[in-house]
Design a protein around this motif. Structure first.
Motif, PDB file in Angstrom:
ATOM      1  N   GLU A 342       0.816  -1.199   0.000  1.00 46.10           N
ATOM      2  CA  GLU A 342       0.000   0.000   0.000  1.00 46.10           C
ATOM      3  C   GLU A 342       0.858   1.260   0.000  1.00 46.10           C
ATOM      4  O   GLU A 342       2.056   1.214   0.295  1.00 46.10           O
ATOM      5  N   PHE A 343       0.208   2.384  -0.331  1.00 48.36           N
ATOM      6  CA  PHE A 343       0.868   3.683  -0.300  1.00 48.36           C
ATOM      7  C   PHE A 343       0.562   4.389   1.014  1.00 48.36           C
ATOM      8  O   PHE A 343      -0.549   4.265   1.553  1.00 48.36           O
ATOM      9  N   ALA A 344       1.519   5.145   1.520  1.00 50.08           N
ATOM     10  CA  ALA A 344       1.268   5.972   2.698  1.00 50.08           C
ATOM     11  C   ALA A 344       0.350   7.135   2.324  1.00 50.08           C
ATOM     12  O   ALA A 344      -0.382   7.652   3.161  1.00 50.08           O
ATOM     13  N   ASP A 345       0.386   7.540   1.060  1.00 51.85           N
ATOM     14  CA  ASP A 345      -0.412   8.660   0.574  1.00 51.85           C
ATOM     15  C   ASP A 345      -0.924   8.287  -0.816  1.00 51.85           C
ATOM     16  O   ASP A 345      -0.139   7.937  -1.705  1.00 51.85           O
ATOM     17  N   LEU A 346      -2.237   8.335  -1.014  1.00 55.61           N
ATOM     18  CA  LEU A 346      -2.833   7.897  -2.276  1.00 55.61           C
ATOM     19  C   LEU A 346      -2.706   8.909  -3.406  1.00 55.61           C
ATOM     20  O   LEU A 346      -2.996   8.609  -4.557  1.00 55.61           O
ATOM     21  N   GLY A 347      -2.301  10.144  -3.091  1.00 55.41           N
ATOM     22  CA  GLY A 347      -2.051  11.119  -4.138  1.00 55.41           C
ATOM     23  C   GLY A 347      -3.271  11.531  -4.933  1.00 55.41           C
ATOM     24  O   GLY A 347      -4.357  11.731  -4.399  1.00 55.41           O
ATOM     25  N   ARG A 348      -3.091  11.652  -6.246  1.00 53.69           N
ATOM     26  CA  ARG A 348      -4.139  12.142  -7.141  1.00 53.69           C
ATOM     27  C   ARG A 348      -5.419  11.308  -7.045  1.00 53.69           C
ATOM     28  O   ARG A 348      -6.528  11.838  -7.166  1.00 53.69           O
ATOM     29  N   TRP A 349      -5.269  10.017  -6.820  1.00 54.28           N
ATOM     30  CA  TRP A 349      -6.426   9.123  -6.763  1.00 54.28           C
ATOM     31  C   TRP A 349      -7.417   9.563  -5.696  1.00 54.28           C
ATOM     32  O   TRP A 349      -8.625   9.483  -5.884  1.00 54.28           O
ATOM     33  N   ALA A 350      -6.912  10.053  -4.573  1.00 58.70           N
ATOM     34  CA  ALA A 350      -7.778  10.388  -3.455  1.00 58.70           C
ATOM     35  C   ALA A 350      -8.747  11.512  -3.766  1.00 58.70           C
ATOM     36  O   ALA A 350      -9.835  11.569  -3.200  1.00 58.70           O
ATOM     37  N   ILE A 351      -8.364  12.421  -4.666  1.00 62.34           N
ATOM     38  CA  ILE A 351      -9.229  13.565  -4.927  1.00 62.34           C
ATOM     39  C   ILE A 351     -10.011  13.427  -6.238  1.00 62.34           C
ATOM     40  O   ILE A 351     -10.758  14.323  -6.610  1.00 62.34           O
ATOM     41  N   SER A 352      -9.847  12.293  -6.919  1.00 66.06           N
ATOM     42  CA  SER A 352     -10.627  12.061  -8.133  1.00 66.06           C
ATOM     43  C   SER A 352     -12.089  11.844  -7.767  1.00 66.06           C
ATOM     44  O   SER A 352     -12.389  11.191  -6.771  1.00 66.06           O
ATOM     45  N   PRO A 353     -13.018  12.374  -8.560  1.00 63.12           N
ATOM     46  CA  PRO A 353     -14.442  12.234  -8.248  1.00 63.12           C
ATOM     47  C   PRO A 353     -14.888  10.770  -8.237  1.00 63.12           C
ATOM     48  O   PRO A 353     -14.307   9.924  -8.916  1.00 63.12           O
ATOM     49  N   ILE A 354     -15.909  10.499  -7.456  1.00 63.91           N
ATOM     50  CA  ILE A 354     -16.509   9.174  -7.464  1.00 63.91           C
ATOM     51  C   ILE A 354     -17.003   8.888  -8.883  1.00 63.91           C
ATOM     52  O   ILE A 354     -17.641   9.719  -9.521  1.00 63.91           O
ATOM     53  N   GLY A 355     -16.683   7.715  -9.367  1.00 64.47           N
ATOM     54  CA  GLY A 355     -17.032   7.370 -10.739  1.00 64.47           C
ATOM     55  C   GLY A 355     -15.900   7.610 -11.704  1.00 64.47           C
ATOM     56  O   GLY A 355     -15.980   7.218 -12.869  1.00 64.47           O
TER      57      GLY A 355
END
Length: 474
Positions: A342-355
């Motif tokens: 796993e990543f300590a920080d998910l980066g760009r993925w975390a702020i991508s909209p649902i869907g």
């Protein structure tokens, strides 16, 4: 400075050496997790207890819950921008009374190597004016925007430290540590998005996040912040002359963004003098070899024979253009835990909209500028690489393997001399020194003015001092 919800765009191109040198962020973009769901990082160093041992400074936990990576105060901010919530509209914005405005356009000539004008990057909603830039400078250095009056924007983005704080991850209010490295403000006038994950669409948007982030400047609503600034008579008068309104969040964001836009421009480097100024002697032989390895051709008038393979380091694949960044997001393997998968920080993925979640965005962060990079370490979104030499080594080994590693990350097989030449060239991108004199801050209702210099002191040092001097008032 830090955060935001941005639109998702195609994220991956060819990944070069040096994708994540610095960036845009502050004390971090995570709130301390109640139930840690990601691997903990090493805690940053804090001043050690000395003497009698009566007290000990405890570094707050930096375990991160990936579900809470975005800085928000409930019902107050959505992705970093002000939205409907507890703060009334009259705090967020007001219709201007144009008869009150007494201001004039701000004239600027960017340094050599940058576009000759900022016309293409200054939003129509926020034209540059003299009064706005001066007001923004005061607000940028004013610690009264923080909950306890100890932290200013300049605490984490100090012009004397390359517009960063020289820490692995930044310290905010009460000595709390976030999980991301404070990115530089340098040349953010040309940025398409802000923060390491690109959630802010503009400097104006970015300015709204840190001031109400619990770790950075305290858990406070916009109403609390703006009401506090409205007690300062000079700010009330300046806002009327600049915006034709009382103090508002809209005006605050526009003023701070205007100051950052014009004050942090870096250019007229040795590289610029060579490529734009026609001075073929501006670069040393080592810097010229590094320039070719980086991916840039020598001047057609230069008879120097570098003897290296052009673009061997693949840097210009992402560090392209006059500002040496593609403004996109890439996974280099930084922060990947092989054992925990796993990543300590998910980066760009975390702020991508649902869907719109895309596994290719996991662990992906924004490409920072390489300009002035010698002044902005430590590097990467988590500050895990201490020197430019360390950055080169990371790319030379092909990054850290992980399921979402960019497909173009591969071993570069650079020789020791080639690595040294690359670092030499990056240092040749340092612009002429940017001098920013500290402003005189206006007095509050009590007649007292804070010293902006005090907020430049690391919050960790303040916390340690207060632990042993509990009755002391700064």
């Amino acid at each position: 400075m830090r955060r935001y919800l941005g639109a998702i765009a195609p994220l991956f191109g060819t990944v070069p050496l040096l994708l994540a040198l610095g960036g845009c962020g502050g004390t971090g973009t995570e709130e301390t997790a109640k139930t840690p769901a990601a691997s903990p990082e090493a805690k940053p160093e804090t001043p050690a207890a000395k003497g009698s041992g009566k007290a000990e400074l405890v570094t707050p936990s930096r375990n991160v819950d990936p579900k809470k990576l975005i800085d928000v105060v409930e019902q107050e901010v959505e992705g970093g921008e002000a939205s409907a919530g507890p703060s009334p509209d009259s705090v967020l914005w007001l219709l201007p009374n144009t008869s009150l405005i007494q201001d004039e356009p701000y004239q600027l000539t960017p340094p050599l190597g940058l576009p000759s004008t900022l016309a293409g990057v200054v939003p129509a909603s926020n034209p540059l004016t003299k009064g706005k830039v001066e007001l923004g400078k005061q607000l940028y250095f004013d610690p009264r925007v923080s909950l306890d009056g100890t932290v200013s924007c300049a605490t984490c983005h100090n012009p004397e430290k390359g517009w960063t704080d020289s820490l692995k991850t930044s310290a905010g209010i009460n000595g709390q540590f976030g999980g991301r490295n404070a990115p530089t403000v340098i040349n953010t006038a040309f940025g398409r998005t802000m923060f390491w994950d690109g959630r802010a669409p503009s400097l104006e948007g970015q300015a709204q996040g840190p001031i109400q982030n619990p770790i950075e400047m305290g858990k406070q609503s916009y109403k609390e912040i703006i009401t506090r600034l409205r007690t300062i008579p000079a700010y009330q008068e300046q806002f009327k002359k600049v915006f034709g309104t009382e103090v508002t969040l809209d005006g605050f964001a526009k003023a701070v963004a205007s100051f950052e836009r014009v004050a942090s421009l870096s250019g007229n480097s040795k590289y610029d003098k060579y490529t734009r100024g026609g001075d073929l002697k501006a670069l040393s032989d080592s810097e010229k070899r590094g320039m070719v390895l980086f991916g840039i051709s020598l001047s057609s008038d230069d008879e120097f024979k570098p003897g290296v393979t052009k673009a061997k380091a693949m840097c210009t694949s992402c560090h392209a253009g006059f500002n040496f960044t593609d403004e996109n997001f890439h996974n280099l393997g930084i922060g990947w835990d092989e054992k925990k998968n796993e990543f300590a920080d998910l980066g760009r993925w975390a702020i991508s909209p649902i869907g719109a979640k895309n596994s290719a965005e996991l662990g992906a962060f924004k490409t920072p500028t390489v300009r002035d990079s010698s002044k902005t370490g430590p590097y990467m979104h988590d500050g895990s690489l201490a020197t430019l030499e360390d950055v080169v080594e990371h790319y030379d080994k092909g990054g850290t393997p992980n399921p979402s590693l960019d497909k173009d990350m591969k071993k570069l097989n650079l020789t020791p001399s080639e690595k040294a030449d690359l670092v030499a060239f990056m240092k040749a991108l340092d612009g002429e020194p940017i001098k920013v004199a500290l402003p005189t801050l206006p007095p509050g209702a009590d007649g007292k003015s804070p010293d902006p210099k005090e907020a430049l002191e690391m919050p960790t040092a303040k916390a340690a001092f207060n632990a042993f001097h509990p009755g002391f008032v700064h």
